[in-house]
Write a protein that holds these residues in place. Structure first.
Motif, PDB file in Angstrom:
ATOM      1  N   PRO A  63      32.755  39.976  37.855  1.00  0.00           N
ATOM      2  CA  PRO A  63      32.399  41.375  38.074  1.00  0.00           C
ATOM      3  C   PRO A  63      32.897  41.906  39.413  1.00  0.00           C
ATOM      4  CG  PRO A  63      30.471  39.966  38.286  1.00  0.00           C
ATOM      5  CD  PRO A  63      31.576  39.092  37.808  1.00  0.00           C
ATOM      6  N   SER A  64      32.882  43.210  39.535  1.00  0.00           N
ATOM      7  CA  SER A  64      33.341  43.866  40.761  1.00  0.00           C
ATOM      8  C   SER A  64      32.583  43.346  41.983  1.00  0.00           C
ATOM      9  CB  SER A  64      33.104  45.370  40.579  1.00  0.00           C
ATOM     10  OG  SER A  64      33.741  46.036  41.605  1.00  0.00           O
ATOM     11  N   GLY A  65      33.324  43.040  43.028  1.00  0.00           N
ATOM     12  CA  GLY A  65      32.699  42.624  44.283  1.00  0.00           C
ATOM     13  C   GLY A  65      32.369  41.141  44.369  1.00  0.00           C
ATOM     14  N   CYS A  66      32.788  40.344  43.354  1.00  0.00           N
ATOM     15  CA  CYS A  66      32.424  38.916  43.379  1.00  0.00           C
ATOM     16  C   CYS A  66      33.394  38.086  44.228  1.00  0.00           C
ATOM     17  CB  CYS A  66      32.348  38.361  41.965  1.00  0.00           C
ATOM     18  SG  CYS A  66      33.961  38.251  41.168  1.00  0.00           S
ATOM     19  N   GLY A  67      34.434  38.714  44.766  1.00  0.00           N
ATOM     20  CA  GLY A  67      35.298  37.998  45.700  1.00  0.00           C
ATOM     21  C   GLY A  67      36.657  37.589  45.146  1.00  0.00           C
ATOM     22  N   LYS A  68      37.051  38.150  44.006  1.00  0.00           N
ATOM     23  CA  LYS A  68      38.325  37.750  43.394  1.00  0.00           C
ATOM     24  C   LYS A  68      39.510  38.056  44.319  1.00  0.00           C
ATOM     25  CE  LYS A  68      37.667  40.511  39.865  1.00  0.00           C
ATOM     26  NZ  LYS A  68      36.376  41.095  40.268  1.00  0.00           N
ATOM     27  N   SER A  69      39.559  39.296  44.815  1.00  0.00           N
ATOM     28  CA  SER A  69      40.688  39.665  45.683  1.00  0.00           C
ATOM     29  C   SER A  69      40.622  38.906  47.005  1.00  0.00           C
ATOM     30  CB  SER A  69      40.689  41.171  45.969  1.00  0.00           C
ATOM     31  OG  SER A  69      40.828  41.880  44.771  1.00  0.00           O
ATOM     32  N   THR A  70      39.402  38.681  47.480  1.00  0.00           N
ATOM     33  CA  THR A  70      39.244  37.916  48.723  1.00  0.00           C
ATOM     34  C   THR A  70      39.834  36.520  48.552  1.00  0.00           C
ATOM     35  OG1 THR A  70      37.244  39.125  49.306  1.00  0.00           O
ATOM     36  CG2 THR A  70      37.515  36.948  50.309  1.00  0.00           C
ATOM     37  N   PHE A  71      39.574  35.909  47.394  1.00  0.00           N
ATOM     38  CA  PHE A  71      40.119  34.574  47.135  1.00  0.00           C
ATOM     39  C   PHE A  71      41.649  34.618  47.132  1.00  0.00           C
ATOM     40  CE2 PHE A  71      41.439  31.242  44.049  1.00  0.00           C
ATOM     41  CZ  PHE A  71      41.147  30.155  44.853  1.00  0.00           C
ATOM     42  N   THR A 226      42.146  39.568  37.011  1.00  0.00           N
ATOM     43  CA  THR A 226      42.113  40.623  35.988  1.00  0.00           C
ATOM     44  C   THR A 226      40.675  40.977  35.625  1.00  0.00           C
ATOM     45  OG1 THR A 226      42.823  41.249  33.766  1.00  0.00           O
ATOM     46  CG2 THR A 226      42.434  38.905  34.114  1.00  0.00           C
ATOM     47  N   HIS A 227      40.480  42.254  35.336  1.00  0.00           N
ATOM     48  CA  HIS A 227      39.194  42.702  34.803  1.00  0.00           C
ATOM     49  C   HIS A 227      39.212  42.670  33.289  1.00  0.00           C
ATOM     50  CE1 HIS A 227      38.084  44.749  38.698  1.00  0.00           C
ATOM     51  NE2 HIS A 227      36.991  44.125  38.338  1.00  0.00           N
ATOM     52  N   ASN A 228      40.391  42.422  32.742  1.00  0.00           N
ATOM     53  CA  ASN A 228      40.588  42.515  31.306  1.00  0.00           C
ATOM     54  C   ASN A 228      40.420  41.124  30.686  1.00  0.00           C
ATOM     55  OD1 ASN A 228      41.796  42.540  28.756  1.00  0.00           O
ATOM     56  ND2 ASN A 228      43.178  44.215  29.336  1.00  0.00           N
TER      57      ASN A 228
HETATM   58  N1  ATP Z   1      38.020  44.462  54.319  1.00  0.00           N
HETATM   59  C1  ATP Z   1      36.735  44.223  54.035  1.00  0.00           C
HETATM   60  N2  ATP Z   1      35.783  44.390  54.970  1.00  0.00           N
HETATM   61  C2  ATP Z   1      34.490  44.142  54.704  1.00  0.00           C
HETATM   62  N3  ATP Z   1      34.039  43.710  53.504  1.00  0.00           N
HETATM   63  C3  ATP Z   1      34.934  43.535  52.530  1.00  0.00           C
HETATM   64  C4  ATP Z   1      36.329  43.774  52.738  1.00  0.00           C
HETATM   65  N4  ATP Z   1      36.992  43.503  51.585  1.00  0.00           N
HETATM   66  C5  ATP Z   1      36.049  43.113  50.697  1.00  0.00           C
HETATM   67  N5  ATP Z   1      34.823  43.138  51.253  1.00  0.00           N
HETATM   68  C6  ATP Z   1      33.570  42.776  50.590  1.00  0.00           C
HETATM   69  O1  ATP Z   1      33.672  41.452  50.092  1.00  0.00           O
HETATM   70  C7  ATP Z   1      33.097  41.349  48.802  1.00  0.00           C
HETATM   71  C8  ATP Z   1      34.158  40.855  47.812  1.00  0.00           C
HETATM   72  O2  ATP Z   1      35.149  41.858  47.686  1.00  0.00           O
HETATM   73  P1  ATP Z   1      36.467  41.637  46.815  1.00  0.00           P
HETATM   74  O3  ATP Z   1      37.295  42.860  46.963  1.00  0.00           O
HETATM   75  O4  ATP Z   1      37.064  40.331  47.135  1.00  0.00           O
HETATM   76  O5  ATP Z   1      35.832  41.562  45.340  1.00  0.00           O
HETATM   77  P2  ATP Z   1      36.545  41.702  43.935  1.00  0.00           P
HETATM   78  O6  ATP Z   1      35.861  40.729  43.026  1.00  0.00           O
HETATM   79  O7  ATP Z   1      38.010  41.579  44.061  1.00  0.00           O
HETATM   80  O8  ATP Z   1      36.142  43.190  43.539  1.00  0.00           O
HETATM   81  P3  ATP Z   1      36.859  44.240  42.564  1.00  0.00           P
HETATM   82  O9  ATP Z   1      36.841  43.616  41.200  1.00  0.00           O
HETATM   83  O10 ATP Z   1      35.976  45.437  42.636  1.00  0.00           O
HETATM   84  O11 ATP Z   1      38.239  44.485  43.084  1.00  0.00           O
HETATM   85  C9  ATP Z   1      32.533  42.713  48.456  1.00  0.00           C
HETATM   86  O12 ATP Z   1      31.172  42.732  48.795  1.00  0.00           O
HETATM   87  C10 ATP Z   1      33.329  43.638  49.359  1.00  0.00           C
HETATM   88  O13 ATP Z   1      32.569  44.781  49.701  1.00  0.00           O
END
Ligand code: ATP
Length: 275
Positions: A63-71, A226-228
């Motif tokens: 789900p959104s915000g679970c850290g996928k892009s961070t990883f 992917t969200h899909n």
């Molecule tokens: N540059 C940043 N500064 C502070 N917090 C951040 C930053 N980027 C992401 N976060 C936080 O880290 C957490 C994970 O974000 P991330 O973008 O990795 O999630 P995601 O699963 O890729 O979300 P989405 O599916 O919505 O793209 C979220 O709580 C987000 O608010």
């Protein structure tokens, strides 16, 4: 800074693992062990442990915000550009810790290329767009041949070979995304990170990119956010499910995740009960 054409991760050393791709096609190429990522006080990834196989497609879903892009950003150190971001634990590429002091992020990104959600060609010619990927990495030899090869690998050559000097911005959205893929693979990376690469495209263009991803995985390790869910099921070999709190809850063969997940929370997520 000087760097060799072979592109070691470390500024001063030449990589000894260049031949691994052909010798050991099913080896683990990336490994996280107890990986934590924080933005200031907030934890975005918690204790992530995962082994990503070479030359397979690994989907990252959740789900959104679970850290996928961070990883994804941790893998090629794009998080370095975020001041408040801190990475703990181990993350290795070809058994070398990505966050060691002697790793050069530019050299790392030659080995680990990235494609973004929205096609982002430069306002330059098609040729220059692809050549840029080479220039950034200091590759100056055989540029025309490398540009052609990258465009062929990105399944775009047939459509653009007679208009290489036209602007990349004049292409359709799907062609622009394939141009960005060509730019990313021109320096011949090992790994291709893709952050929702089809979400801004129409279904026909998205389907072309999906077919292309399957082809790319013969040569590159592909990690796709992917969200899909259908897309993950269609194109990936392995799937990692992250859930809220930045926890990697389940990681397995894609067929297993979608047919018979171990965790109720994963089943709820993939059947659309939340997320
Ligand atoms: N540059 C940043 N500064 C502070 N917090 C951040 C930053 N980027 C992401 N976060 C936080 O880290 C957490 C994970 O974000 P991330 O973008 O990795 O999630 P995601 O699963 O890729 O979300 P989405 O599916 O919505 O793209 C979220 O709580 C987000 O608010």
């Amino acid at each position: 800074m000087t760097r060799t054409e072979t592109g070691s991760l470390i500024t001063t050393e030449v990589s000894t693992t260049e031949t691994a791709r052909t010798d050991m096609p099913d080896e683990t190429v990336l490994r996280a062990n107890g990986l934590d990522v924080y933005y200031g006080e907030d934890q975005a990834l918690e204790d992530v442990t995962i082994e990503i196989p070479e030359r397979k497609v690994t989907a990252i879903i959740g789900p959104s915000g679970c850290g996928k892009s961070t990883f994804l950003r941790s893998i090629n150190r794009m998080n370095d550009q975020i001041d408040v971001c801190r990475v703990d634990g181990e993350l290795t590429f070809q058994e070398k810790n990505i966050y060691d002091d002697d790793v050069d992020p530019v050299a790392l990104r030659r080995k680990i290329g990235q494609v973004f959600q929205k096609p982002n060609p430069f306002p330059k010619s098609i040729r220059e767009n692809v050549a840029y990927g080479l220039k950034v990495q200091g590759i100056t030899e055989n540029v025309d041949e490398r540009v052609e090869e990258a465009l062929r690998s990105a399944a775009l050559w047939e459509e653009v070979s007679d208009q290489l000097d036209s602007s990349g911005l004049d292409l359709s959205g799907g062609q622009q995304q394939r141009l960005c893929i060509a730019r990313a693979i021109a320096p011949d990376p090992e790994v291709l990170l893709m952050d929702e690469p089809t979400s801004a495209l129409d279904p026909v263009a998205a389907s072309k990119i999906e077919d292309l991803i399957a082809d790319l995985a013969r040569e590159y390790t592909v990690i796709i956010v992917t969200h899909n869910m259908q897309q993950a099921a269609r194109i990936s070999d392995k799937t990692a499910v992250f859930l809220t709190g930045g926890e990697l809850v389940e990681y397995d063969e894609t067929a297993k995740i979608f047919a018979d997940p171990e965790h109720d929370r994963v089943e709820d997520y993939i059947t659309g009960k939340f997320g």
